[in-house]
Design an enzyme around this catalytic site. Structure first.
Site, PDB file in Angstrom:
ATOM      1  N   ASP A  47      39.609  12.482  -4.562  1.00  0.00           N
ATOM      2  CA  ASP A  47      39.117  11.121  -4.694  1.00  0.00           C
ATOM      3  C   ASP A  47      40.071  10.139  -4.006  1.00  0.00           C
ATOM      4  OD1 ASP A  47      38.952   8.380  -6.275  1.00  0.00           O
ATOM      5  OD2 ASP A  47      37.054   9.425  -6.593  1.00  0.00           O
ATOM      6  N   ARG A  48      39.529   9.318  -3.111  1.00  0.00           N
ATOM      7  CA  ARG A  48      40.344   8.411  -2.320  1.00  0.00           C
ATOM      8  C   ARG A  48      40.895   7.262  -3.156  1.00  0.00           C
ATOM      9  NH1 ARG A  48      36.725  11.678  -1.922  1.00  0.00           N
ATOM     10  NH2 ARG A  48      35.132  10.072  -1.948  1.00  0.00           N
ATOM     11  N   CYS A  82      32.713   7.655   4.261  1.00  0.00           N
ATOM     12  CA  CYS A  82      33.384   7.042   3.110  1.00  0.00           C
ATOM     13  C   CYS A  82      34.250   5.888   3.590  1.00  0.00           C
ATOM     14  CB  CYS A  82      34.244   8.076   2.388  1.00  0.00           C
ATOM     15  SG  CYS A  82      35.280   7.406   1.061  1.00  0.00           S
ATOM     16  N   ASN A  83      33.983   4.691   3.071  1.00  0.00           N
ATOM     17  CA  ASN A  83      34.770   3.517   3.452  1.00  0.00           C
ATOM     18  C   ASN A  83      36.223   3.646   3.040  1.00  0.00           C
ATOM     19  OD1 ASN A  83      32.829   0.934   4.256  1.00  0.00           O
ATOM     20  ND2 ASN A  83      31.778   2.483   3.056  1.00  0.00           N
ATOM     21  N   THR A  84      36.442   4.045   1.783  1.00  0.00           N
ATOM     22  CA  THR A  84      37.811   4.132   1.270  1.00  0.00           C
ATOM     23  C   THR A  84      38.642   5.114   2.073  1.00  0.00           C
ATOM     24  OG1 THR A  84      36.801   3.822  -0.911  1.00  0.00           O
ATOM     25  CG2 THR A  84      39.157   4.288  -0.857  1.00  0.00           C
ATOM     26  N   ALA A  85      38.008   6.159   2.593  1.00  0.00           N
ATOM     27  CA  ALA A  85      38.725   7.163   3.378  1.00  0.00           C
ATOM     28  C   ALA A  85      39.335   6.577   4.644  1.00  0.00           C
ATOM     29  CB  ALA A  85      37.796   8.317   3.734  1.00  0.00           C
ATOM     30  N   CYS A 194      30.811   0.525   0.609  1.00  0.00           N
ATOM     31  CA  CYS A 194      31.000   1.853   0.024  1.00  0.00           C
ATOM     32  C   CYS A 194      29.715   2.589   0.323  1.00  0.00           C
ATOM     33  CB  CYS A 194      31.231   1.770  -1.484  1.00  0.00           C
ATOM     34  SG  CYS A 194      31.273   3.391  -2.301  1.00  0.00           S
TER      35      CYS A 194
END
Length: 239
Positions: A47-48, A82-85, A194
């Site tokens: 999980d990022r 995935c944006n957070t990635a 997201c």
């Protein structure tokens, strides 16, 4: 045309959403006119958001493995659903030869070109905390507003307890109220920052002016690969 590689598994439904957007954004009348796409639906990537908050392991090693698999499968360019990635992308790119299209940078460019000045970010807590969107938007002279702390919890819960849990009966009314409150604070449009949020918009019929970062990424990827783009991104008539 070139081959697009999709680094997936973050999460699985968002991976399907990204591939569908690539297909829909491609002008084609038969199978052979679509773009060759390969996917690594790597659900082993940690999980990022948890990593950004210091509560979990780095996703970089698994992201690198995915990139290497995609390269072996023939990917000429890699896109991440995935944006957070993208917070970890600079580190990953150093270890991978195949180029990436940066969804955050491309979304900021699109909004600047369309003349937006104040936007709201709908994203996971990790993406908001990382500041990756805020940095790119401010660089281009725009204001990016985040939900307030209590509002962010509502958005985060919708992502995890709603979309990631494949819960079609999730009550998204509180999330809709967050959007209305942010519009009252001057937000012209919302960045769906997201990959689960555009899925949530469809699943829960949220209302608002939305700029889907996944759609921006898909259209850029189609153009990069040599396809003709059919755009469904919102255009402003009063630019």
């Amino acid at each position: 045309m070139k081959t697009i590689g999709i680094m997936g598994g973050m999460g699985p439904m968002a991976t399907v959403d990204l591939m569908q957007k690539v297909i829909v954004a491609t002008k084609a009348i038969k199978d052979q006119e679509h773009i060759h796409t390969v996917i690594d639906n790597n659900t082993n990537i940690p999980d990022r958001s948890e990593c950004i908050f210091g509560k979990g392991p780095s996703p970089v090693p698994e992201m690198v493995k995915s990139a290497e698999r995609l390269t072996t499968m023939g990917a000429d360019v890699i896109i991440i659903g995935c944006n957070t990635a993208h917070y970890f992308l600079p580190e990953v790119q150093k270890l991978v030869k195949t180029p990436f299209i940066n969804m955050i940078e491309e979304t900021a460019k699109f909004c600047a070109e369309e003349g937006y000045r104040t936007l709201g970010l709908l994203a996971s807590a990790g993406t908001c905390a990382s500041g990756i969107y805020k940095k790119e938007f401010e660089k281009l002279g725009m204001t990016l507003l985040h939900p307030e702390e209590a509002e962010q919890e509502i958005i985060h819960e919708m992502i995890y307890d709603g979309v990631k849990a494949t819960n079609y009966n999730y009550d998204a009314a509180p999330a809709q109220n967050v959007l209305r409150a942010m519009e009252q604070r001057g937000v012209e449009a919302f960045i769906l920052g997201c990959t689960e949020v555009p899925v949530a918009v469809q699943m829960y019929k949220l209302q608002g002016c939305f700029v889907d970062a996944t759609e921006v990424l898909a259209e850029k990827a189609v153009a990069w690969a040599g396809g003709e783009v059919i755009s469904s991104l919102p255009r402003r008539s009063n630019k």
